[in-house]
Motif scaffolding. Structure first.
Motif, PDB file in Angstrom:
ATOM      1  N   LEU A 151      32.028  10.273  51.189  1.00  0.00           N
ATOM      2  CA  LEU A 151      32.912   9.318  51.860  1.00  0.00           C
ATOM      3  C   LEU A 151      32.562   9.138  53.335  1.00  0.00           C
ATOM      4  CD1 LEU A 151      36.363  10.334  50.317  1.00  0.00           C
ATOM      5  CD2 LEU A 151      34.955   8.356  49.704  1.00  0.00           C
ATOM      6  N   GLU A 152      32.291  10.229  54.026  1.00  0.00           N
ATOM      7  CA  GLU A 152      32.125  10.149  55.476  1.00  0.00           C
ATOM      8  C   GLU A 152      30.672   9.976  55.908  1.00  0.00           C
ATOM      9  OE1 GLU A 152      34.091  13.516  57.230  1.00  0.00           O
ATOM     10  OE2 GLU A 152      36.063  12.605  56.974  1.00  0.00           O
ATOM     11  N   SER A 153      29.747  10.638  55.238  1.00  0.00           N
ATOM     12  CA  SER A 153      28.346  10.558  55.656  1.00  0.00           C
ATOM     13  C   SER A 153      27.592   9.428  54.971  1.00  0.00           C
ATOM     14  CB  SER A 153      27.629  11.893  55.387  1.00  0.00           C
ATOM     15  OG  SER A 153      28.233  12.933  56.122  1.00  0.00           O
ATOM     16  N   GLU A 154      27.936   9.155  53.712  1.00  0.00           N
ATOM     17  CA  GLU A 154      27.218   8.113  52.978  1.00  0.00           C
ATOM     18  C   GLU A 154      27.980   6.799  52.922  1.00  0.00           C
ATOM     19  OE1 GLU A 154      25.655   9.271  49.243  1.00  0.00           O
ATOM     20  OE2 GLU A 154      24.721  11.096  50.009  1.00  0.00           O
ATOM     21  N   GLY A 155      29.233   6.802  53.336  1.00  0.00           N
ATOM     22  CA  GLY A 155      30.001   5.560  53.377  1.00  0.00           C
ATOM     23  C   GLY A 155      30.414   5.016  52.024  1.00  0.00           C
ATOM     24  N   ALA A 156      30.544   5.876  51.016  1.00  0.00           N
ATOM     25  CA  ALA A 156      31.010   5.416  49.709  1.00  0.00           C
ATOM     26  C   ALA A 156      32.441   4.899  49.826  1.00  0.00           C
ATOM     27  CB  ALA A 156      30.950   6.558  48.695  1.00  0.00           C
ATOM     28  N   ASN A 157      32.747   3.828  49.107  1.00  0.00           N
ATOM     29  CA  ASN A 157      34.112   3.300  49.104  1.00  0.00           C
ATOM     30  C   ASN A 157      35.089   4.277  48.477  1.00  0.00           C
ATOM     31  OD1 ASN A 157      33.381   0.836  50.313  1.00  0.00           O
ATOM     32  ND2 ASN A 157      32.813  -0.035  48.334  1.00  0.00           N
ATOM     33  N   SER A 158      34.641   4.960  47.443  1.00  0.00           N
ATOM     34  CA  SER A 158      35.449   5.983  46.788  1.00  0.00           C
ATOM     35  C   SER A 158      34.517   6.946  46.097  1.00  0.00           C
ATOM     36  CB  SER A 158      36.441   5.371  45.783  1.00  0.00           C
ATOM     37  OG  SER A 158      35.775   4.587  44.808  1.00  0.00           O
ATOM     38  N   ALA A 159      34.990   8.165  45.900  1.00  0.00           N
ATOM     39  CA  ALA A 159      34.182   9.210  45.269  1.00  0.00           C
ATOM     40  C   ALA A 159      35.079  10.051  44.380  1.00  0.00           C
ATOM     41  CB  ALA A 159      33.509  10.084  46.314  1.00  0.00           C
ATOM     42  N   ALA A 160      34.525  10.531  43.279  1.00  0.00           N
ATOM     43  CA  ALA A 160      35.320  11.294  42.316  1.00  0.00           C
ATOM     44  C   ALA A 160      34.493  12.423  41.742  1.00  0.00           C
ATOM     45  CB  ALA A 160      35.805  10.389  41.190  1.00  0.00           C
ATOM     46  N   VAL A 161      35.185  13.469  41.307  1.00  0.00           N
ATOM     47  CA  VAL A 161      34.547  14.534  40.549  1.00  0.00           C
ATOM     48  C   VAL A 161      35.039  14.456  39.110  1.00  0.00           C
ATOM     49  CG1 VAL A 161      34.118  16.102  42.455  1.00  0.00           C
ATOM     50  CG2 VAL A 161      36.322  16.164  41.306  1.00  0.00           C
ATOM     51  N   LEU A 162      34.127  14.636  38.184  1.00  0.00           N
ATOM     52  CA  LEU A 162      34.428  14.602  36.753  1.00  0.00           C
ATOM     53  C   LEU A 162      33.903  15.879  36.131  1.00  0.00           C
ATOM     54  CD1 LEU A 162      35.281  13.206  34.092  1.00  0.00           C
ATOM     55  CD2 LEU A 162      33.029  12.083  34.091  1.00  0.00           C
ATOM     56  N   GLU A 163      34.779  16.588  35.429  1.00  0.00           N
ATOM     57  CA  GLU A 163      34.357  17.808  34.749  1.00  0.00           C
ATOM     58  C   GLU A 163      33.549  17.452  33.502  1.00  0.00           C
ATOM     59  OE1 GLU A 163      34.644  20.664  35.981  1.00  0.00           O
ATOM     60  OE2 GLU A 163      36.138  20.334  37.554  1.00  0.00           O
ATOM     61  N   PRO A 164      32.550  18.266  33.148  1.00  0.00           N
ATOM     62  CA  PRO A 164      31.683  17.930  32.024  1.00  0.00           C
ATOM     63  C   PRO A 164      32.243  18.310  30.660  1.00  0.00           C
ATOM     64  CG  PRO A 164      30.945  19.952  33.025  1.00  0.00           C
ATOM     65  CD  PRO A 164      32.093  19.472  33.863  1.00  0.00           C
ATOM     66  N   ASP A 165      33.451  18.884  30.625  1.00  0.00           N
ATOM     67  CA  ASP A 165      34.006  19.351  29.353  1.00  0.00           C
ATOM     68  C   ASP A 165      35.218  18.532  28.911  1.00  0.00           C
ATOM     69  OD1 ASP A 165      35.807  20.214  31.247  1.00  0.00           O
ATOM     70  OD2 ASP A 165      35.490  22.354  30.900  1.00  0.00           O
ATOM     71  N   ALA A 166      35.249  17.241  29.302  1.00  0.00           N
ATOM     72  CA  ALA A 166      36.333  16.335  28.897  1.00  0.00           C
ATOM     73  C   ALA A 166      35.714  15.127  28.201  1.00  0.00           C
ATOM     74  CB  ALA A 166      37.154  15.904  30.104  1.00  0.00           C
ATOM     75  N   PRO A 167      35.159  15.316  26.999  1.00  0.00           N
ATOM     76  CA  PRO A 167      34.332  14.266  26.382  1.00  0.00           C
ATOM     77  C   PRO A 167      35.091  13.015  25.958  1.00  0.00           C
ATOM     78  CG  PRO A 167      34.695  16.062  24.830  1.00  0.00           C
ATOM     79  CD  PRO A 167      35.210  16.532  26.165  1.00  0.00           C
ATOM     80  N   LEU A 168      36.409  13.080  25.875  1.00  0.00           N
ATOM     81  CA  LEU A 168      37.171  11.893  25.477  1.00  0.00           C
ATOM     82  C   LEU A 168      37.479  10.979  26.657  1.00  0.00           C
ATOM     83  CD1 LEU A 168      39.544  13.430  22.789  1.00  0.00           C
ATOM     84  CD2 LEU A 168      37.544  11.976  22.438  1.00  0.00           C
TER      85      LEU A 168
END
Length: 254
Positions: free
Chosen positions: A116-133
Motif C-alpha cells: 500500500l505505501e511503497s508500491e502504491g497499490a489501491n488495495s491489498a489482501a492476504v489469502l490463506e491457501p487452505d480455503a479452496p471454496l
C-alpha cells in the motif's frame, strides 16, 4: 486492482497441515499433496480474477529446524508449484516473494504495508491457501467490497480469517493472533476504518474440516456448480467420501 498475497509455507510433510494425518485417513505425504492442491486453487482464483497475484512464502530460515532438510530450497519449491499451476502468461505476471517478519502478524503487516505505501497499490489482501471454496468470483466480489469499505474480512470457523483486505494499513502488531477475526476487526475499528465482511468459508486444517469440504465438493459437483479444480481432483483421485454412523460423520475411501 487489488494485490492478492497468498501466504504459504513450502509444501513439506509435517510442516503443512500437521493435524490431518492424525485426524483423517490421509498420510503425511497426502496431506502435503492436499495442501499443494488447495494452494494451486488459491493461485488460480487470484490470477484469473481482476487482481494481481503475489505468492508470499516463508523462507527456510523462518522455519523450525526439523522442517528444513538438507538441501532444502523453499523458494525453488514454491516457484515450481506456481509454474506447474499457472500458464506462461499468468506465471510471468505472478510475483513470488519471501515473507519478512518474526510472526504471522508481522509478516502480514509488512506485506500489506509495503504494497500500500511503497508500491502504491489501491488495495491489498492476504489469502490463506487452505480455503479452496473461495473461488475466482469470490476474489472479484471481495475486490468490489474493498472499493466501498477500507477493510474487508473473510471469517472462518473458530475466529479464524481466510481473507483480509485493506485500502490503508492498520496496527498489525499481534493482530493475527487468535482470534484473528476479532483482533483484526478491533484494530481496524480503533483506526476509524469501516469494516465489511465476506461470507464465511471453511479452512481445511483438521479431519473434521476435511469432512465438511469433501461433502460440499461432492454436492457441488453433482449439482453442476463451480468447484476448485485441483482440490476436487485430489478428493476424487483418492476416492474420499463421507459416511455416517450413529450420528457421527467420517471419511472413507471408495
Amino acid at each position: 486492482m487489488t494485490v492478492v498475497a497468498v501466504t504459504l509455507d513450502p509444501p513439506r510433510d509435517g510442516l503443512v497441515l500437521p493435524a490431518l494425518p492424525e485426524t483423517s485417513p490421509l498420510s503425511a505425504s497426502e496431506a502435503t499433496e492436499l495442501y499443494e492442491a488447495m494452494a494451486a486453487d488459491a493461485f488460480l482464483a487470484a490470477a484469473e480474477s481482476g487482481g494481481d497475484l503475489l505468492v508470499n512464502y516463508r523462507s527456510d530460515d523462518q522455519l523450525p529446524d526439523e522442517h528444513v532438510p538438507e538441501g532444502a530450497d523453499a523458494e525453488a519449491a514454491v516457484r515450481a508449484l506456481v509454474d506447474d499451476v499457472l500458464d506462461d502468461e499468468q506465471a510471468e505476471d505472478a510475483r513470488v516473494e519471501v515473507q519478512v517478519g518474526s510472526s504471522k502478524s508481522a509478516r502480514v503487516g509488512n506485506t500489506i504495508t509495503h504494497l500500500l505505501e511503497s508500491e502504491g497499490a489501491n488495495s491489498a489482501a492476504v489469502l490463506e491457501p487452505d480455503a479452496p471454496l473461495f473461488l475466482r468470483k469470490d476474489v472479484d466480489s471481495a475486490a468490489m467490497k474493498l472499493r466501498r469499505s477500507p477493510v474487508v474480512l473473510g471469517p472462518a470457523r473458530e475466529g479464524q480469517l481466510y481473507f483480509a483486505g485493506f485500502r490503508e494499513p492498520i496496527d498489525f502488531a499481534d493482530a493475527f493472533e487468535a482470534p484473528a477475526l476479532e483482533n483484526v476487526n478491533a484494530r481496524a475499528v480503533d483506526a476509524g476504518r469501516d469494516v465489511d465482511f465476506l461470507a464465511s468459508v471453511g479452512r481445511v486444517r483438521t479431519g473434521e474440516d476435511l469432512v465438511s469440504l469433501v461433502s460440499e465438493l461432492r454436492a457441488r459437483r453433482a449439482a453442476g456448480r463451480l468447484v476448485p479444480a485441483y482440490t476436487t481432483a485430489f478428493v476424487e483421485d483418492r476416492g474420499l467420501r463421507v459416511e455416517a454412523e450413529d450420528g457421527d460423520r467420517f471419511l472413507v475411501r471408495e
